[in-house]
Write a protein that holds these residues in place. Structure first.
Motif, PDB file in Angstrom:
ATOM      1  N   UNK A   1      -6.316  16.725  -5.704  1.00  0.00           N
ATOM      2  CA  UNK A   1      -7.506  15.877  -5.669  1.00  0.00           C
ATOM      3  C   UNK A   1      -8.168  15.969  -4.296  1.00  0.00           C
ATOM      4  N   UNK A   2      -9.480  15.969  -4.289  1.00  0.00           N
ATOM      5  CA  UNK A   2     -10.261  16.090  -3.063  1.00  0.00           C
ATOM      6  C   UNK A   2     -10.554  14.707  -2.488  1.00  0.00           C
ATOM      7  N   UNK A   3     -10.495  14.610  -1.153  1.00  0.00           N
ATOM      8  CA  UNK A   3     -10.911  13.388  -0.471  1.00  0.00           C
ATOM      9  C   UNK A   3     -12.430  13.416  -0.333  1.00  0.00           C
ATOM     10  N   UNK A   4     -13.104  12.435  -0.965  1.00  0.00           N
ATOM     11  CA  UNK A   4     -14.561  12.324  -0.883  1.00  0.00           C
ATOM     12  C   UNK A   4     -14.893  11.016  -0.174  1.00  0.00           C
ATOM     13  N   UNK A   5     -15.681  11.112   0.886  1.00  0.00           N
ATOM     14  CA  UNK A   5     -16.019   9.954   1.696  1.00  0.00           C
ATOM     15  C   UNK A   5     -16.887   8.956   0.937  1.00  0.00           C
ATOM     16  N   UNK A   6     -16.709   7.677   1.283  1.00  0.00           N
ATOM     17  CA  UNK A   6     -17.657   6.653   0.856  1.00  0.00           C
ATOM     18  C   UNK A   6     -18.983   6.880   1.589  1.00  0.00           C
ATOM     19  N   UNK A   7     -20.057   6.363   1.015  1.00  0.00           N
ATOM     20  CA  UNK A   7     -21.388   6.565   1.599  1.00  0.00           C
ATOM     21  C   UNK A   7     -21.643   5.525   2.698  1.00  0.00           C
TER      22      UNK A   7
ATOM     23  N   UNK B   1     -13.970  26.965   5.516  1.00  0.00           N
ATOM     24  CA  UNK B   1     -13.761  25.600   5.997  1.00  0.00           C
ATOM     25  C   UNK B   1     -12.466  25.042   5.404  1.00  0.00           C
ATOM     26  N   UNK B   2     -11.837  24.145   6.130  1.00  0.00           N
ATOM     27  CA  UNK B   2     -10.647  23.466   5.605  1.00  0.00           C
ATOM     28  C   UNK B   2     -11.006  22.031   5.258  1.00  0.00           C
ATOM     29  N   UNK B   3     -10.646  21.612   4.040  1.00  0.00           N
ATOM     30  CA  UNK B   3     -10.975  20.266   3.584  1.00  0.00           C
ATOM     31  C   UNK B   3      -9.691  19.510   3.261  1.00  0.00           C
ATOM     32  N   UNK B   4      -9.796  18.177   3.286  1.00  0.00           N
ATOM     33  CA  UNK B   4      -8.645  17.312   3.058  1.00  0.00           C
ATOM     34  C   UNK B   4      -8.446  17.099   1.567  1.00  0.00           C
ATOM     35  N   UNK B   5      -7.201  17.297   1.110  1.00  0.00           N
ATOM     36  CA  UNK B   5      -6.865  17.138  -0.307  1.00  0.00           C
ATOM     37  C   UNK B   5      -5.531  16.410  -0.418  1.00  0.00           C
ATOM     38  N   UNK B   6      -5.243  15.961  -1.640  1.00  0.00           N
ATOM     39  CA  UNK B   6      -3.932  15.377  -1.945  1.00  0.00           C
ATOM     40  C   UNK B   6      -3.334  16.173  -3.091  1.00  0.00           C
ATOM     41  N   UNK B   7      -2.115  16.672  -2.895  1.00  0.00           N
ATOM     42  CA  UNK B   7      -1.467  17.549  -3.868  1.00  0.00           C
ATOM     43  C   UNK B   7      -0.289  16.859  -4.524  1.00  0.00           C
ATOM     44  N   UNK B   8      -0.120  17.119  -5.819  1.00  0.00           N
ATOM     45  CA  UNK B   8       1.006  16.558  -6.579  1.00  0.00           C
ATOM     46  C   UNK B   8       1.603  17.636  -7.462  1.00  0.00           C
ATOM     47  N   UNK B   9       2.889  17.436  -7.782  1.00  0.00           N
ATOM     48  CA  UNK B   9       3.564  18.323  -8.718  1.00  0.00           C
ATOM     49  C   UNK B   9       3.359  17.805 -10.137  1.00  0.00           C
TER      50      UNK B   9
ATOM     51  N   UNK C   1       0.805  -1.203   0.000  1.00  0.00           N
ATOM     52  CA  UNK C   1       0.000   0.000   0.000  1.00  0.00           C
ATOM     53  C   UNK C   1       0.844   1.262   0.000  1.00  0.00           C
ATOM     54  N   UNK C   2       0.445   2.200  -0.799  1.00  0.00           N
ATOM     55  CA  UNK C   2       1.099   3.497  -0.856  1.00  0.00           C
ATOM     56  C   UNK C   2       0.618   4.348   0.323  1.00  0.00           C
ATOM     57  N   UNK C   3       1.526   5.079   0.932  1.00  0.00           N
ATOM     58  CA  UNK C   3       1.179   6.004   2.014  1.00  0.00           C
ATOM     59  C   UNK C   3       1.257   7.417   1.458  1.00  0.00           C
ATOM     60  N   UNK C   4       0.149   8.118   1.472  1.00  0.00           N
ATOM     61  CA  UNK C   4       0.091   9.455   0.885  1.00  0.00           C
ATOM     62  C   UNK C   4       0.173  10.525   1.968  1.00  0.00           C
ATOM     63  N   UNK C   5       0.794  11.640   1.629  1.00  0.00           N
ATOM     64  CA  UNK C   5       0.832  12.802   2.517  1.00  0.00           C
ATOM     65  C   UNK C   5      -0.348  13.701   2.158  1.00  0.00           C
ATOM     66  N   UNK C   6      -1.358  13.686   3.029  1.00  0.00           N
ATOM     67  CA  UNK C   6      -2.550  14.493   2.801  1.00  0.00           C
ATOM     68  C   UNK C   6      -2.321  15.921   3.303  1.00  0.00           C
ATOM     69  N   UNK C   7      -3.100  16.862   2.764  1.00  0.00           N
ATOM     70  CA  UNK C   7      -2.948  18.273   3.128  1.00  0.00           C
ATOM     71  C   UNK C   7      -4.324  18.883   3.390  1.00  0.00           C
TER      72      UNK C   7
END
Length: 388
Positions: free
Chosen positions: A251-257, A364-372, A206-212
């Motif tokens: 990319x935005x973190x969107x929750x599962x339902x 509001x602050x939301x969780x995202x994943x950023x890439x170059x 599994x990849x471990x991502x640094x969320x922001x």
């Protein structure tokens, strides 16, 4: 690195019924390889689909031409059992005359099996790795030092398979020197140990991502669009979802339902991911357009801490729905956005926890994943790309 689990099931395990129970438990758990004696290859094929490696019953000079019965041919031939590799025959001081190494060098085998009985056997494994596609190493008294040495010396030359007897040893083997063995060879009859070893494989991959965190600057109605619900073949936990967005650099973190709602029942296999044009992240670190997803594809599931796993798409459901445009600003001052359905059941992750997109407000602050960089056919590239 792709990890794998091999299951040892040769005659040292016991009679065929004992071996069969072990193999069946392995197939049900999802092992990648089964290691058996040559005479058992066809029997394993009859039990299910799995890669089969087989110890050679004799020392032949040339591998036979394709057997008309393909089920009797293994995916990999292994030398070393009953020979120099396991200490049955004295290890020569000059490896150049080794029968096991000769078989590998002549192309009569794909893998070498070596018991680490001392430092000289570490050297023997290194010599085998020069020609072996797979090098199986089993410690007499399992210790980490020989494995560290072999990972450091031959980790890039061959697929290094470390012998283990428990899931705990497998976890250690996958983590040694922060690189880990490519695979483990499990010698256990315990179905639970087999399942947990497969789980250790999955965790190691599994990849471990640094969320922001990014600050919401706008939430506005955007009319109707074709939106995609991604239904997976596995259930997601409360803190899991997917990474989606209009721009590949963010990319935005969107929750599962997974949450109950007064409007609809929970659907923990689903992420209402956004409009057809948006990206979704895949397990290989790439992206796909939501519109491209079909049954059998893989998507990446991620939790709030950035832990990831792969999930198979069972269905991609596209329907016209009213949408919000959500725009956020990162700490670096970059602005990214996406389209999400205007509905109370679609939730993103904020500092306060799970928040419906209908309740989202500027500030509001939301969780995202950023890439170059940017994307070309889903692959990250070093190129100046403007997304707006």
């Amino acid at each position: 690195m792709t990890r794998s689990v091999w299951l040892k099931a040769d005659d040292a395990v016991g009679d065929w019924e004992t071996r069969k129970r072990r193999i069946t438990a392995g197939l049900e758990s999802g092992v990648d390889w089964v290691l058996v004696d040559e005479d058992d290859v066809e029997r394993v094929r009859e039990l299910g689909a799995v890669n089969v490696a087989a110890f050679r019953a004799d020392d032949v000079d040339v591998i036979d031409e394709a057997d008309p019965n393909e089920d009797a041919e293994p995916d990999a031939w292994v030398v070393g059992k009953g020979g120099e590799g396991d200490g049955t025959v004295d290890l020569p001081t000059d490896f150049s005359g080794s029968a096991d190494l000769s078989a590998l060098r002549r192309g009569n085998a794909d893998a070498g099996y070596v018991h680490i009985l001392g430092e000289e056997y570490e050297s023997f494994a290194e010599a085998a790795a020069e020609d072996a596609e797979y090098t199986l190493v089993v410690g007499k008294d399992w210790t980490i030092i020989p494995l560290e040495n072999l990972i450091a010396r031959i980790g890039e030359e061959t697929t290094l398979v470390a012998g283990v007897e428990s899931a705990e040893e497998a976890e250690t083997a996958f983590e040694t020197l922060d690189i880990g063995a490519d695979a483990v060879l499990l010698d256990s009859d315990d179905p639970d140990a087999i399942r947990r070893t497969v789980a250790a494989r999955d965790a190691a991959e599994r990849e471990q991502l640094d969320m922001s965190w990014a600050t919401v600057t706008a939430v506005e109605e955007a009319g109707s669009a074709d939106r995609v619900c991604v239904d997976t073949g596995s259930l997601m936990e409360d803190d899991e979802g997917m990474l989606v967005g209009s721009m590949s650099r963010g990319l935005f973190f969107v929750h599962a339902e997974t949450a109950e709602s007064p409007y609809v029942a929970s659907r923990p296999f689903r992420v209402n991911a956004g409009a057809v044009h948006a990206y979704v992240r895949t397990p290989d670190g790439g992206t796909k357009y939501l519109a491209e997803l079909t049954s059998g594809d893989e998507v990446q599931v991620v939790d709030r801490d950035g832990r990831t796993r792969a999930a198979v798409v069972g269905r991609a459901k596209i329907e016209k729905r009213p949408m919000f445009r959500v725009e956020v600003e990162t700490e670096a001052g970059d602005r990214i956005e996406t389209l999400l359905q205007n509905a109370e059941t679609i939730k993103v992750s904020t500092r306060e926890g799970r928040t419906a997109v209908t309740d989202l407000e500027a500030g509001d602050e939301v969780l995202v994943y950023l890439e170059e960089g940017g994307r070309h056919f889903g692959e990250a590239i070093e190129e100046r790309i403007i997304e707006q």
